[in-house]
Scaffold this motif. Structure first.
Motif, short mmCIF file in Angstrom:
data_model
loop_
_atom_site.label_atom_id
_atom_site.label_comp_id
_atom_site.label_asym_id
_atom_site.label_seq_id
_atom_site.Cartn_x
_atom_site.Cartn_y
_atom_site.Cartn_z
N ALA A 190 0.83 -1.20 0.00
CA ALA A 190 0.00 0.00 0.00
C ALA A 190 0.87 1.26 0.00
O ALA A 190 0.57 2.24 -0.69
CB ALA A 190 -0.93 0.00 1.22
N PHE A 191 1.95 1.24 0.77
CA PHE A 191 2.84 2.40 0.84
C PHE A 191 3.48 2.69 -0.52
O PHE A 191 3.48 3.82 -0.99
CB PHE A 191 3.92 2.17 1.89
CG PHE A 191 4.94 3.28 1.94
CD1 PHE A 191 4.71 4.41 2.70
CD2 PHE A 191 6.13 3.18 1.22
CE1 PHE A 191 5.64 5.43 2.74
CE2 PHE A 191 7.07 4.20 1.26
CZ PHE A 191 6.82 5.33 2.03
N TRP A 192 4.04 1.66 -1.15
CA TRP A 192 4.72 1.87 -2.42
C TRP A 192 3.74 2.22 -3.53
O TRP A 192 4.07 2.99 -4.45
CB TRP A 192 5.55 0.65 -2.79
CG TRP A 192 6.76 0.49 -1.94
CD1 TRP A 192 7.05 -0.53 -1.08
CD2 TRP A 192 7.85 1.41 -1.82
NE1 TRP A 192 8.24 -0.31 -0.44
CE2 TRP A 192 8.76 0.87 -0.88
CE3 TRP A 192 8.14 2.64 -2.42
CZ2 TRP A 192 9.94 1.52 -0.54
CZ3 TRP A 192 9.32 3.29 -2.06
CH2 TRP A 192 10.21 2.73 -1.15
N THR A 193 2.52 1.66 -3.46
CA THR A 193 1.49 2.03 -4.43
C THR A 193 1.12 3.49 -4.28
O THR A 193 1.03 4.25 -5.26
CB THR A 193 0.25 1.15 -4.26
OG1 THR A 193 0.60 -0.23 -4.42
CG2 THR A 193 -0.82 1.52 -5.29
N PHE A 194 0.90 3.92 -3.04
CA PHE A 194 0.59 5.32 -2.76
C PHE A 194 1.71 6.24 -3.24
O PHE A 194 1.46 7.27 -3.87
CB PHE A 194 0.36 5.52 -1.26
CG PHE A 194 0.34 6.97 -0.84
CD1 PHE A 194 -0.79 7.76 -1.06
CD2 PHE A 194 1.45 7.54 -0.24
CE1 PHE A 194 -0.79 9.09 -0.70
CE2 PHE A 194 1.44 8.87 0.14
CZ PHE A 194 0.32 9.65 -0.09
N THR A 195 2.96 5.87 -2.95
CA THR A 195 4.10 6.70 -3.35
C THR A 195 4.16 6.85 -4.86
O THR A 195 4.35 7.96 -5.38
CB THR A 195 5.41 6.08 -2.83
OG1 THR A 195 5.36 5.99 -1.41
CG2 THR A 195 6.61 6.92 -3.25
N THR A 196 4.00 5.74 -5.59
CA THR A 196 4.06 5.77 -7.04
C THR A 196 2.95 6.64 -7.63
O THR A 196 3.18 7.48 -8.52
CB THR A 196 3.97 4.35 -7.62
OG1 THR A 196 5.01 3.54 -7.05
CG2 THR A 196 4.10 4.37 -9.13
N VAL A 197 1.73 6.45 -7.13
CA VAL A 197 0.58 7.22 -7.63
C VAL A 197 0.76 8.71 -7.32
O VAL A 197 0.51 9.57 -8.18
CB VAL A 197 -0.73 6.69 -7.02
CG1 VAL A 197 -1.90 7.60 -7.38
CG2 VAL A 197 -1.00 5.27 -7.51
N LEU A 198 1.21 9.02 -6.10
CA LEU A 198 1.39 10.43 -5.72
C LEU A 198 2.45 11.11 -6.58
O LEU A 198 2.25 12.23 -7.07
CB LEU A 198 1.77 10.52 -4.25
CG LEU A 198 1.90 11.95 -3.68
CD1 LEU A 198 1.37 12.00 -2.25
CD2 LEU A 198 3.35 12.43 -3.69
N LEU A 199 3.57 10.43 -6.81
CA LEU A 199 4.62 11.02 -7.63
C LEU A 199 4.14 11.26 -9.06
O LEU A 199 4.46 12.28 -9.67
CB LEU A 199 5.84 10.10 -7.64
CG LEU A 199 6.60 9.93 -6.32
CD1 LEU A 199 7.71 8.91 -6.47
CD2 LEU A 199 7.17 11.26 -5.84
#
Length: 363
Positions: free
Chosen positions: A7-16
């Motif tokens: 969830a963290f890495w998905t959020f980071t990728t989407v936010l960037l």
């Protein structure tokens, strides 16, 4: 990979992705930036809390953590602006900002004659910032040999990027004498003396098992990547955001990074031997590197003292080779570790099967 990590890495990728492509005007950008900052805080809160120093320094650690999280939330908000609005917002914190960083600012290769007057001329605020920075860095890494490796690595980074960042241009004796020997090494020795005097825990990044222990090798690679990212982002952000070297915001960022790195490196070092060590601080550090890099790239138009020069092959090729070899060695160690974990399990299964057969024969 656990659900929280995914969830963290998905959020980071989407936010960037959305931050880089976002530019709908100041009002819309600001609303989206506030929402993204709120989601970032919620995501960090969803990770298992980490307290690598135990209850003894719990209050101090929590202050450090939330000061760091606040700083990063501001970066998230800033990443949703365009370069013009981002620089304007920076000027609200200091009315001296909002002006382009001059392209003819002082460089350190103006006169490279090895003379006393030239050496003294370069003993400016950067020399003392080197001393203070490396004294603080000693308490992050706590490994004398790794610190000296880091010291030399910084000079290699400067040499590798001086075609882009003119401020990195220095005389040979500035690299060797002022930076490595008279500032970095002196600060490292003083820091290690303090650590030993007060019996603080020392770390062991460079040891006999560094290149054979998968977790330790991975940890060292992570530390090196964070070091390189933090070092370059410091200078790129100053240019992209039009922040002069002597501005208080530069010092504030370094202090935030010291507080975050102090805890994150401890957590990372603990994780080498403790599989259950939480990863909240490490992930916060990775996210910070990512969001700072995004801003550095997004705000490139009309930036300050940067040169649009191609990177020579003698610069990028060695970095590529070292990076590729490090990655392949990491993969090899991971495969060996996986194989070692599978073999005991297969042996255990065979042992149980053999035992079951013997029992059946008895019956």
């Amino acid at each position: 990979m656990s659900f929280h990590k995914l969830a963290f890495w998905t959020f980071t990728t989407v936010l960037l992705y959305f931050a880089y492509n976002n530019d709908e005007g100041f009002e819309v950008n600001s609303k989206r930036g506030v929402l993204a900052a709120m989601l970032f805080i919620a995501t960090i809160g969803s990770l298992k809390p980490s307290d690598p120093f135990g209850d003894k320094y719990g209050a101090i650690f929590r202050i450090q953590f939330w000061l760091s999280a606040t700083f990063i939330a501001i970066l998230v908000f800033l990443s949703f602006q365009n370069e013009k609005d981002g620089r304007y917002l920076m000027s609200l914190g200091d009315d001296r900002l909002g002006k382009p960083v001059t392209k003819d600012m002082h460089t350190y290769d103006d006169n490279c004659e090895f003379e006393w007057i030239n050496i003294v001329d370069n003993l400016d605020h950067y020399y003392w910032s080197h001393v203070i920075n490396w004294l603080l860095a000693t308490f992050l890494v706590r490994d004398f040999w790794f610190l000296n490796f880091w010291s030399v690595l910084d000079e290699i980074i400067e040499l590798s990027w001086q075609h882009k960042l003119p401020h990195f241009r220095e005389c040979w004796w500035d690299h060797v004498l002022l930076d490595v020997l008279l500032s970095n090494t002196v600060a490292i020795i003083i820091g290690m003396i303090i650590i030993k005097k007060f019996k603080f825990e020392q770390y062991s990044w460079f040891a006999k098992d560094t290149f054979t222990n998968p977790k330790k090798f991975e940890a060292v690679l992570i530390v090196i990547i964070v070091i390189i990212g933090n070092f370059l982002n410091n200078f790129f952000l100053m240019n992209e955001l039009w922040v002069p070297p002597k501005c208080w915001m530069v010092v504030y960022r370094l202090l935030i990074w010291f507080m975050l790195g102090h805890s994150a490196f401890r957590e990372l070092h603990n994780s080498i031997t403790d599989q259950n060590q939480p990863y909240q601080l490490r992930y916060l550090t990775y996210f910070t590197i990512a969001i700072e890099t995004l801003i550095s790239i997004k705000f490139l138009p009309d930036c300050g003292n940067l040169q649009n020069e191609d990177t020579p092959i003698y610069v990028w090729l060695p970095w590529l080779i070292v990076g590729l070899l490090s990655f392949l060695w990491w993969v090899k160690l991971q495969l060996i570790q996986s194989n070692n974990q599978i073999q005991p399990n297969s042996r255990e299964i065979k042992s149980k099967q053999e035992k079951s057969r013997k029992e059946k024969k008895k019956d």
